[in-house]
Design an enzyme around this catalytic site. Structure first.
Site, PDB file in Angstrom:
ATOM      1  N   TYR A 200       0.829  -1.197   0.000  1.00 36.39           N
ATOM      2  CA  TYR A 200       0.000   0.000   0.000  1.00 36.39           C
ATOM      3  C   TYR A 200       0.870   1.255   0.000  1.00 36.39           C
ATOM      4  O   TYR A 200       0.606   2.211  -0.742  1.00 36.39           O
ATOM      5  CB  TYR A 200      -0.927  -0.004   1.218  1.00 36.39           C
TER       6      TYR A 200
ATOM      7  N   SER B 292      -2.629  13.805   7.488  1.00 35.50           N
ATOM      8  CA  SER B 292      -3.628  13.436   6.499  1.00 35.50           C
ATOM      9  C   SER B 292      -5.020  13.325   7.122  1.00 35.50           C
ATOM     10  O   SER B 292      -5.175  12.949   8.293  1.00 35.50           O
ATOM     11  CB  SER B 292      -3.261  12.091   5.868  1.00 35.50           C
TER      12      SER B 292
ATOM     13  N   GLN C 276      -4.173  18.234   6.184  1.00 38.16           N
ATOM     14  CA  GLN C 276      -4.573  17.967   4.806  1.00 38.16           C
ATOM     15  C   GLN C 276      -6.026  17.532   4.768  1.00 38.16           C
ATOM     16  O   GLN C 276      -6.470  16.719   5.581  1.00 38.16           O
ATOM     17  CB  GLN C 276      -3.690  16.870   4.196  1.00 38.16           C
TER      18      GLN C 276
ATOM     19  N   THR D 258      -6.315  18.663  -0.939  1.00 36.82           N
ATOM     20  CA  THR D 258      -5.947  17.763  -2.030  1.00 36.82           C
ATOM     21  C   THR D 258      -7.092  17.670  -3.031  1.00 36.82           C
ATOM     22  O   THR D 258      -8.221  17.324  -2.677  1.00 36.82           O
ATOM     23  CB  THR D 258      -5.605  16.369  -1.488  1.00 36.82           C
TER      24      THR D 258
ATOM     25  N   ARG E   9      -5.155   0.539  -7.855  1.00 35.39           N
ATOM     26  CA  ARG E   9      -3.800   0.140  -7.468  1.00 35.39           C
ATOM     27  C   ARG E   9      -3.735  -1.378  -7.411  1.00 35.39           C
ATOM     28  O   ARG E   9      -4.226  -2.010  -6.468  1.00 35.39           O
ATOM     29  CB  ARG E   9      -3.440   0.787  -6.130  1.00 35.39           C
TER      30      ARG E   9
ATOM     31  N   LYS F 125      -3.207  21.080  -3.308  1.00 31.28           N
ATOM     32  CA  LYS F 125      -2.284  19.980  -3.638  1.00 31.28           C
ATOM     33  C   LYS F 125      -2.860  19.115  -4.758  1.00 31.28           C
ATOM     34  O   LYS F 125      -4.021  18.715  -4.695  1.00 31.28           O
ATOM     35  CB  LYS F 125      -2.025  19.119  -2.407  1.00 31.28           C
TER      36      LYS F 125
ATOM     37  N   HIS G  19       0.219  12.899  -6.943  1.00 34.17           N
ATOM     38  CA  HIS G  19      -0.192  11.990  -5.879  1.00 34.17           C
ATOM     39  C   HIS G  19       0.772  10.806  -5.754  1.00 34.17           C
ATOM     40  O   HIS G  19       0.377   9.681  -5.454  1.00 34.17           O
ATOM     41  CB  HIS G  19      -1.621  11.482  -6.108  1.00 34.17           C
TER      42      HIS G  19
ATOM     43  N   ARG H 132      -0.020   7.612  -7.681  1.00 28.14           N
ATOM     44  CA  ARG H 132      -1.048   6.729  -7.143  1.00 28.14           C
ATOM     45  C   ARG H 132      -2.434   7.002  -7.726  1.00 28.14           C
ATOM     46  O   ARG H 132      -3.391   6.326  -7.364  1.00 28.14           O
ATOM     47  CB  ARG H 132      -1.101   6.871  -5.612  1.00 28.14           C
TER      48      ARG H 132
END
Length: 391
Positions: A24, A106, A127, A155, A164, A254, A278, A281
């Site tokens: 991850y 985050s 964030q 973001t 992913r 961002k 990112h 990602r």
């Protein structure tokens, strides 16, 4: 194994973390082309060596958004970073504070805002994602204000989560129910140090800021289901009015990768942007940050503060980003690897390595102040043209 460079912490993290957590952290979206470009493009940028200059006094200090910093580097937001070590975001934030640098928490951290604030003496950054539940966002912003957070990083490059593949292969995604839980439990068992210190005693299941709004429980499956259902694909630039109505401090956008979007952010009154894909990602196949940064800095660098992230693994990479037009650099995976490898001590060591490498790079390019770093320290012919390698 003792880490001598940031890359060593990646290997330490691989050895210590359960597979699903390492994949991850380490992985990108789809075929991970952009993830690879972020690193490779930075490494191809040639620095212009200069000699016989007085570089006996090198000053790394900088000021961003009114905050004096020991160097123009911060710890960028990493989702679930607190699962890499016991109460991991607290450990990383302490390391950043001790180094005189900003830490950005985050939205999807393992440690909640209040816990991080209680552990620190100085303000930190927060964030925020745009999610469907505006009431939840309003609550988070209220907590950030109460905690004294002195900058908001908003973001904007995640209206939908990227795909992913590594997460499916590791069992983090696509393995629901008991079978998936058992698969992850086995991966934890074969990492007994992590299982004992973090899995059993670190309370990673609390999932920090989002735990109160999870529909069914506090497990990883509930967390990822919430993410999938609550990111808002309807968000537009008009939604910045909502953010500004709730936040009066510095606002940093961002996820900017195009000069036109950078101009939009400047026109709408953002205080800063982070040039970012990112970490590779989200949309695979887009340019590296190093590729995108110069044009964006040229377009808006005199209107707002330009930060950058993506592929930064050394102090040399920080210098390269600054030379390409960034005023500050956010570390991502690098600090998370160090946290997983050796906790707060690892993050502190990483930041000391970054600073030492920056001093060497500045000395050998003939500059002594951050303000003196620009494209003049690059070998122009080889540093800005990535088209030939990507063709």
């Amino acid at each position: 194994m003792k880490a001598a460079a940031a890359s060593d912490y990646r290997e330490l993290a691989r050895r210590k973390l359960p597979r699903f957590l390492f994949e991850y952290l380490d992985g990108g979206s789809y075929a991970e082309i952009t993830l690879g470009r972020n690193i490779a493009d930075l490494q191809t940028i040639a620095l212009r060596q200069r000699v016989l200059r007085d570089v006996s006094e090198i000053d790394l200090s900088s000021t961003l958004f009114g905050q004096k910093m020991a160097m123009p580097v911060g710890l960028g937001p990493i989702g679930l970073a607190g699962m890499n070590a016991r109460r991991g975001e607290v450990q990383a934030a302490r390391a950043a504070e001790a180094a005189g640098l900003p830490f950005c928490l985050s939205t999807v951290s393992a440690c909640p805002i209040a816990e991080v604030a209680q552990a620190l003496e100085h303000p930190f950054w927060f964030q925020l994602y745009m999610v469907r539940d505006r009431g939840f966002m309003r609550e988070l912003l209220g907590q950030a204000r109460e905690a004294g957070c002195n900058a908001l990083v908003f973001t904007v490059d995640m209206p939908v989560p990227g795909s992913r593949y590594r997460d499916y292969r590791s069992g983090l995604a696509g393995s629901p129910g008991v079978a998936g839980a058992l698969r992850r439990a086995w991966q934890a068992v074969v990492r007994p140090g992590w299982a004992w210190d973090v899995g059993l005693h670190g309370q990673p299941h609390q999932l920090g800021n989002v735990a109160p709004v999870l529909a069914q429980g506090t497990g990883l499956e509930d967390f990822f289901a919430w993410m999938r259902d609550n990111f808002d694909p309807t968000v537009t630039w008009r939604d910045l009015d909502f953010i500004r109505s709730e936040w009066s401090g510095p606002l940093i956008i961002k996820g900017i990768l195009d000069p036109d979007d950078a101009r939009e952010a400047a026109a709408l009154g953002a205080d800063g942007i982070v040039v970012s894909n990112h970490g590779g990602r989200q949309l695979d196949g887009v340019p590296s940050t190093a590729n995108a940064l110069p044009a964006i800095a040229e377009a808006v660098g005199d209107q707002l503060t330009v930060l950058a992230d993506g592929g930064v693994r050394s102090g040399l990479d920080v210098i390269r980003m600054l030379a390409l037009g960034a005023e500050g650099v956010l570390l991502g995976r690098a600090w998370a690897y160090a946290l997983a490898g050796d906790g707060e001590r690892g993050v502190s060591h990483l930041l000391a390595l970054i600073a030492a490498e920056m001093r060497v790079a500045m000395a050998l390019t003939g500059v002594t102040r951050i303000a003196d770093i620009d494209r003049s320290i690059l070998v122009q012919a080889s540093s800005l043209d990535f088209s030939r390698r990507d063709a």
